[in-house]
Design a protein around this motif. Structure first.
Motif, PDB file in Angstrom:
ATOM      1  N   VAL A  14      68.910  44.342  31.287  1.00 15.67           N
ATOM      2  CA  VAL A  14      69.695  43.546  32.246  1.00 15.67           C
ATOM      3  C   VAL A  14      68.758  42.927  33.256  1.00 15.67           C
ATOM      4  CG1 VAL A  14      71.383  43.706  34.109  1.00 15.67           C
ATOM      5  CG2 VAL A  14      71.756  44.954  31.983  1.00 15.67           C
ATOM      6  N   PRO A  15      68.975  41.681  33.601  1.00 13.13           N
ATOM      7  CA  PRO A  15      69.866  40.743  32.948  1.00 13.13           C
ATOM      8  C   PRO A  15      69.239  40.183  31.679  1.00 13.13           C
ATOM      9  CG  PRO A  15      69.073  39.844  35.019  1.00 13.13           C
ATOM     10  CD  PRO A  15      68.431  41.177  34.834  1.00 13.13           C
ATOM     11  N   ALA A  16      70.053  39.580  30.836  1.00 17.57           N
ATOM     12  CA  ALA A  16      69.602  39.088  29.540  1.00 17.57           C
ATOM     13  C   ALA A  16      69.106  37.651  29.620  1.00 17.57           C
ATOM     14  CB  ALA A  16      70.749  39.191  28.536  1.00 17.57           C
ATOM     15  N   GLY A  17      69.030  37.092  30.813  1.00 19.99           N
ATOM     16  CA  GLY A  17      68.637  35.698  30.999  1.00 19.99           C
ATOM     17  C   GLY A  17      67.188  35.426  30.664  1.00 19.99           C
ATOM     18  N   GLY A  18      66.717  34.249  31.018  1.00 21.04           N
ATOM     19  CA  GLY A  18      65.384  33.781  30.675  1.00 21.04           C
ATOM     20  C   GLY A  18      64.274  34.451  31.455  1.00 21.04           C
ATOM     21  N   GLY A  19      63.511  33.664  32.231  1.00 27.65           N
ATOM     22  CA  GLY A  19      62.354  34.177  32.953  1.00 27.65           C
ATOM     23  C   GLY A  19      62.713  35.231  33.974  1.00 27.65           C
ATOM     24  N   HIS A  20      61.772  36.099  34.235  1.00 25.68           N
ATOM     25  CA  HIS A  20      62.020  37.212  35.144  1.00 25.68           C
ATOM     26  C   HIS A  20      61.192  37.088  36.413  1.00 25.68           C
ATOM     27  CE1 HIS A  20      63.713  38.775  31.460  1.00 25.68           C
ATOM     28  NE2 HIS A  20      64.367  39.636  32.201  1.00 25.68           N
ATOM     29  N   VAL A  21      61.723  37.639  37.481  1.00 25.90           N
ATOM     30  CA  VAL A  21      61.074  37.639  38.783  1.00 25.90           C
ATOM     31  C   VAL A  21      61.086  39.071  39.317  1.00 25.90           C
ATOM     32  CG1 VAL A  21      63.245  37.043  39.945  1.00 25.90           C
ATOM     33  CG2 VAL A  21      61.095  36.582  41.084  1.00 25.90           C
ATOM     34  N   PRO A  22      59.989  39.518  39.955  1.00 25.95           N
ATOM     35  CA  PRO A  22      59.998  40.878  40.506  1.00 25.95           C
ATOM     36  C   PRO A  22      60.859  40.949  41.767  1.00 25.95           C
ATOM     37  CG  PRO A  22      57.901  39.795  40.967  1.00 25.95           C
ATOM     38  CD  PRO A  22      58.705  38.847  40.132  1.00 25.95           C
ATOM     39  N   VAL A  23      61.725  41.950  41.811  1.00 29.23           N
ATOM     40  CA  VAL A  23      62.593  42.170  42.972  1.00 29.23           C
ATOM     41  C   VAL A  23      62.238  43.534  43.553  1.00 29.23           C
ATOM     42  CG1 VAL A  23      64.971  42.473  43.744  1.00 29.23           C
ATOM     43  CG2 VAL A  23      64.431  40.756  41.991  1.00 29.23           C
ATOM     44  N   ARG A  24      61.870  43.559  44.817  1.00 30.55           N
ATOM     45  CA  ARG A  24      61.455  44.810  45.477  1.00 30.55           C
ATOM     46  C   ARG A  24      62.635  45.759  45.624  1.00 30.55           C
ATOM     47  NH1 ARG A  24      60.508  46.497  51.088  1.00 30.55           N
ATOM     48  NH2 ARG A  24      58.850  48.046  51.019  1.00 30.55           N
ATOM     49  N   VAL A  25      62.408  47.004  45.249  1.00 33.52           N
ATOM     50  CA  VAL A  25      63.424  48.046  45.357  1.00 33.52           C
ATOM     51  C   VAL A  25      63.364  48.626  46.759  1.00 33.52           C
ATOM     52  CG1 VAL A  25      64.167  50.298  44.467  1.00 33.52           C
ATOM     53  CG2 VAL A  25      63.311  48.543  42.890  1.00 33.52           C
ATOM     54  N   ARG A  26      64.485  48.606  47.445  1.00 33.22           N
ATOM     55  CA  ARG A  26      64.554  49.113  48.822  1.00 33.22           C
ATOM     56  C   ARG A  26      64.708  50.627  48.814  1.00 33.22           C
ATOM     57  NH1 ARG A  26      68.631  45.177  51.890  1.00 33.22           N
ATOM     58  NH2 ARG A  26      67.571  46.118  53.649  1.00 33.22           N
ATOM     59  N   GLY A  27      64.070  51.288  49.753  1.00 34.06           N
ATOM     60  CA  GLY A  27      64.201  52.727  49.892  1.00 34.06           C
ATOM     61  C   GLY A  27      63.335  53.534  48.938  1.00 34.06           C
ATOM     62  N   PHE A  28      62.430  52.880  48.220  1.00 29.54           N
ATOM     63  CA  PHE A  28      61.561  53.589  47.280  1.00 29.54           C
ATOM     64  C   PHE A  28      60.538  54.428  48.027  1.00 29.54           C
ATOM     65  CE2 PHE A  28      57.489  53.597  44.934  1.00 29.54           C
ATOM     66  CZ  PHE A  28      57.866  54.432  43.888  1.00 29.54           C
ATOM     67  N   VAL A  29      60.356  55.671  47.570  1.00 32.91           N
ATOM     68  CA  VAL A  29      59.351  56.585  48.110  1.00 32.91           C
ATOM     69  C   VAL A  29      58.333  56.827  47.004  1.00 32.91           C
ATOM     70  CG1 VAL A  29      58.950  58.906  49.032  1.00 32.91           C
ATOM     71  CG2 VAL A  29      61.028  57.660  49.646  1.00 32.91           C
ATOM     72  N   ASP A  30      57.074  56.563  47.276  1.00 31.76           N
ATOM     73  CA  ASP A  30      56.013  56.634  46.276  1.00 31.76           C
ATOM     74  C   ASP A  30      55.993  57.969  45.527  1.00 31.76           C
ATOM     75  OD1 ASP A  30      53.869  55.866  44.738  1.00 31.76           O
ATOM     76  OD2 ASP A  30      52.444  55.801  46.379  1.00 31.76           O
ATOM     77  N   ASP A  31      56.265  59.061  46.218  1.00 34.05           N
ATOM     78  CA  ASP A  31      56.247  60.379  45.569  1.00 34.05           C
ATOM     79  C   ASP A  31      57.332  60.528  44.505  1.00 34.05           C
ATOM     80  OD1 ASP A  31      54.116  61.161  47.126  1.00 34.05           O
ATOM     81  OD2 ASP A  31      55.368  62.176  48.614  1.00 34.05           O
ATOM     82  N   ALA A  32      58.338  59.668  44.523  1.00 36.09           N
ATOM     83  CA  ALA A  32      59.433  59.746  43.549  1.00 36.09           C
ATOM     84  C   ALA A  32      59.097  59.059  42.226  1.00 36.09           C
ATOM     85  CB  ALA A  32      60.695  59.123  44.131  1.00 36.09           C
ATOM     86  N   ALA A  33      57.969  58.353  42.173  1.00 31.04           N
ATOM     87  CA  ALA A  33      57.602  57.633  40.950  1.00 31.04           C
ATOM     88  C   ALA A  33      57.428  58.608  39.785  1.00 31.04           C
ATOM     89  CB  ALA A  33      56.312  56.848  41.171  1.00 31.04           C
ATOM     90  N   PRO A  34      58.016  58.288  38.636  1.00 29.77           N
ATOM     91  CA  PRO A  34      57.875  59.181  37.486  1.00 29.77           C
ATOM     92  C   PRO A  34      56.434  59.184  36.972  1.00 29.77           C
ATOM     93  CG  PRO A  34      59.003  57.167  36.849  1.00 29.77           C
ATOM     94  CD  PRO A  34      58.829  57.123  38.343  1.00 29.77           C
ATOM     95  N   PRO A  35      55.982  60.283  36.375  1.00 32.88           N
ATOM     96  CA  PRO A  35      54.605  60.362  35.878  1.00 32.88           C
ATOM     97  C   PRO A  35      54.247  59.234  34.912  1.00 32.88           C
ATOM     98  CG  PRO A  35      55.619  62.536  35.849  1.00 32.88           C
ATOM     99  CD  PRO A  35      56.693  61.555  36.205  1.00 32.88           C
TER     100      PRO A  35
END
Length: 116
Positions: A14-35
């Motif tokens: 999602v979404p299934a449209g054409g070109g993609h753009v990076p969208v910043r995720v709000r509230g992200f905490v670096d320690d939560a990043a999966p391995p």
């Protein structure tokens, strides 16, 4: 990116449209990043899910990594609803940017295609 290669869950990108753009995720905490995010140069699959507050959450397993900005939550809402109706998880490619401890999480999204 083939979502099945980076996650064991079947689903729809999602979404299934054409070109993609990076969208910043709000509230992200670096320690939560999966391995697996540390080892992935091309990104990794995350699940997008609607909330009762009309904001889309970005999820890895049982961990909420953060939320899409309000405008983007509105843009992808119908596609997420469609995935729910089909019984498919809504997947997006996520990437980490920045130095360890100060990284931001971005999901790759696109504007919906115009009909007509």
């Amino acid at each position: 990116m083939d979502p099945s290669s980076s996650t064991r869950m079947p689903g729809r990108l999602v979404p299934a449209g054409g070109g993609h753009v990076p969208v910043r995720v709000r509230g992200f905490v670096d320690d939560a990043a999966p391995p697996r995010a540390q080892r992935s140069e091309r990104g990794f699959a995350v699940v997008l899910a609607r909330t009762e507050h009309a904001v889309v959450k970005v999820v890895d397993g049982t961990t909420v990594l953060g939320y899409l900005p309000e405008g983007w939550s509105q843009v992808v809402d119908f596609e997420l609803w469609s995935c729910e109706q089909a019984g498919e998880p809504a997947l997006a490619r996520a990437v980490l940017e920045g130095a360890r401890g100060e990284r931001d999480l971005f999901v790759m999204l696109s504007w919906p295609r115009r009909r007509g």
